[in-house]
Design a protein around this motif. Structure first.
Motif, PDB file in Angstrom:
ATOM      1  N   TRP A 184       0.840  -1.211   0.000  1.00 41.71           N
ATOM      2  CA  TRP A 184       0.000   0.000   0.000  1.00 41.71           C
ATOM      3  C   TRP A 184       0.866   1.249   0.000  1.00 41.71           C
ATOM      4  O   TRP A 184       0.612   2.190  -0.741  1.00 41.71           O
ATOM      5  N   GLN A 185       1.886   1.257   0.851  1.00 37.63           N
ATOM      6  CA  GLN A 185       2.754   2.431   0.970  1.00 37.63           C
ATOM      7  C   GLN A 185       3.385   2.749  -0.387  1.00 37.63           C
ATOM      8  O   GLN A 185       3.412   3.893  -0.824  1.00 37.63           O
ATOM      9  N   ILE A 206      -0.359   6.969  -6.850  1.00 43.66           N
ATOM     10  CA  ILE A 206      -1.734   7.287  -7.246  1.00 43.66           C
ATOM     11  C   ILE A 206      -2.145   8.692  -6.812  1.00 43.66           C
ATOM     12  O   ILE A 206      -2.895   9.370  -7.497  1.00 43.66           O
ATOM     13  N   LEU A 207      -1.628   9.137  -5.674  1.00 45.89           N
ATOM     14  CA  LEU A 207      -2.007  10.454  -5.160  1.00 45.89           C
ATOM     15  C   LEU A 207      -1.437  11.574  -6.027  1.00 45.89           C
ATOM     16  O   LEU A 207      -0.530  11.361  -6.814  1.00 45.89           O
ATOM     17  N   LYS A 208      -1.971  12.786  -5.816  1.00 43.13           N
ATOM     18  CA  LYS A 208      -1.461  13.945  -6.537  1.00 43.13           C
ATOM     19  C   LYS A 208      -0.020  14.211  -6.115  1.00 43.13           C
ATOM     20  O   LYS A 208       0.344  13.968  -4.962  1.00 43.13           O
ATOM     21  N   PRO A 209       0.782  14.732  -7.046  1.00 42.84           N
ATOM     22  CA  PRO A 209       2.168  15.071  -6.696  1.00 42.84           C
ATOM     23  C   PRO A 209       2.182  16.028  -5.492  1.00 42.84           C
ATOM     24  O   PRO A 209       1.393  16.954  -5.442  1.00 42.84           O
ATOM     25  N   GLY A 210       3.060  15.754  -4.555  1.00 46.76           N
ATOM     26  CA  GLY A 210       3.158  16.615  -3.382  1.00 46.76           C
ATOM     27  C   GLY A 210       2.370  16.102  -2.191  1.00 46.76           C
ATOM     28  O   GLY A 210       2.692  16.404  -1.052  1.00 46.76           O
ATOM     29  N   ASP A 211       1.291  15.333  -2.431  1.00 41.69           N
ATOM     30  CA  ASP A 211       0.569  14.713  -1.322  1.00 41.69           C
ATOM     31  C   ASP A 211       1.446  13.591  -0.762  1.00 41.69           C
ATOM     32  O   ASP A 211       2.109  12.895  -1.520  1.00 41.69           O
ATOM     33  N   ARG A 212       1.432  13.428   0.546  1.00 44.62           N
ATOM     34  CA  ARG A 212       2.227  12.369   1.163  1.00 44.62           C
ATOM     35  C   ARG A 212       1.311  11.411   1.911  1.00 44.62           C
ATOM     36  O   ARG A 212       0.421  11.850   2.627  1.00 44.62           O
ATOM     37  N   ALA A 213       1.566  10.145   1.743  1.00 49.75           N
ATOM     38  CA  ALA A 213       0.756   9.146   2.440  1.00 49.75           C
ATOM     39  C   ALA A 213       1.653   8.294   3.321  1.00 49.75           C
ATOM     40  O   ALA A 213       2.777   7.976   2.950  1.00 49.75           O
ATOM     41  N   GLU A 214       1.120   7.961   4.483  1.00 50.89           N
ATOM     42  CA  GLU A 214       1.780   6.980   5.348  1.00 50.89           C
ATOM     43  C   GLU A 214       0.772   5.893   5.634  1.00 50.89           C
ATOM     44  O   GLU A 214      -0.357   6.181   6.018  1.00 50.89           O
ATOM     45  N   VAL A 215       1.200   4.666   5.434  1.00 51.43           N
ATOM     46  CA  VAL A 215       0.312   3.536   5.663  1.00 51.43           C
ATOM     47  C   VAL A 215       0.849   2.735   6.835  1.00 51.43           C
ATOM     48  O   VAL A 215       2.051   2.498   6.933  1.00 51.43           O
ATOM     49  N   ARG A 231      -4.332   1.495   8.162  1.00 58.05           N
ATOM     50  CA  ARG A 231      -4.609   2.898   8.467  1.00 58.05           C
ATOM     51  C   ARG A 231      -3.831   3.739   7.469  1.00 58.05           C
ATOM     52  O   ARG A 231      -2.652   3.471   7.223  1.00 58.05           O
ATOM     53  N   ILE A 232      -4.477   4.738   6.926  1.00 58.01           N
ATOM     54  CA  ILE A 232      -3.841   5.576   5.919  1.00 58.01           C
ATOM     55  C   ILE A 232      -3.903   7.026   6.378  1.00 58.01           C
ATOM     56  O   ILE A 232      -4.977   7.538   6.677  1.00 58.01           O
ATOM     57  N   HIS A 233      -2.738   7.660   6.440  1.00 64.30           N
ATOM     58  CA  HIS A 233      -2.640   9.065   6.824  1.00 64.30           C
ATOM     59  C   HIS A 233      -2.140   9.813   5.596  1.00 64.30           C
ATOM     60  O   HIS A 233      -1.113   9.450   5.028  1.00 64.30           O
ATOM     61  N   ILE A 234      -2.880  10.837   5.173  1.00 68.67           N
ATOM     62  CA  ILE A 234      -2.495  11.604   3.991  1.00 68.67           C
ATOM     63  C   ILE A 234      -2.324  13.067   4.367  1.00 68.67           C
ATOM     64  O   ILE A 234      -3.218  13.672   4.966  1.00 68.67           O
TER      65      ILE A 234
END
Length: 113
Positions: A16-17, A23-32, A43-46
């Motif tokens: 997922w990480q 998949i997200l927009k450039p600049g968005d950060r995700a932590e799984v 759990r997904i933190h964006i």
């Protein structure tokens, strides 16, 4: 017939990480992260890109090996809880929910045997 998820949670989290970031927009950060209370969930933190300084927390639960349920847990702006009924935030939540579903589909090669 739906099959249940049969993947090690650690493998799931790293997949997922890796995929969600593409998949997200450039600049968005995700932590799984693993959902401690549910081995069938992550759990997904964006953190959003730009000056808005929003962050979103989602729980993504596998209903079976193909289908996920996505629940919004929390929205914060600049570190403070904010009202998620705001129209702008609703739009962002629905975009992120769509991205999370896209990611789940992209990961079916791991989750659906």
């Amino acid at each position: 017939m739906n099959s249940e998820l049969n993947v090690n949670q650690e493998t799931l989290v790293s997949a997922w990480q890796e995929r969600l970031g593409t998949i997200l927009k450039p600049g968005d950060r995700a932590e799984v992260a693993a959902d401690e209370g549910n081995p069938q969930a992550v759990r997904i933190h964006i953190d959003t890109a730009g000056r808005q300084d929003y962050s979103f927390d989602f729980q993504c639960t596998y209903v079976d090996s193909r289908e996920v349920r996505v629940d919004l847990v929390d929205v914060e702006r600049a570190g403070a809880t904010t009202d998620e009924r705001n129209e702008n935030i609703q739009g962002m939540v629905s975009d992120y929910t769509r991205h999370i579903h896209e990611c789940a589909q992209a990961l079916q090669q791991i989750t659906h045997h």
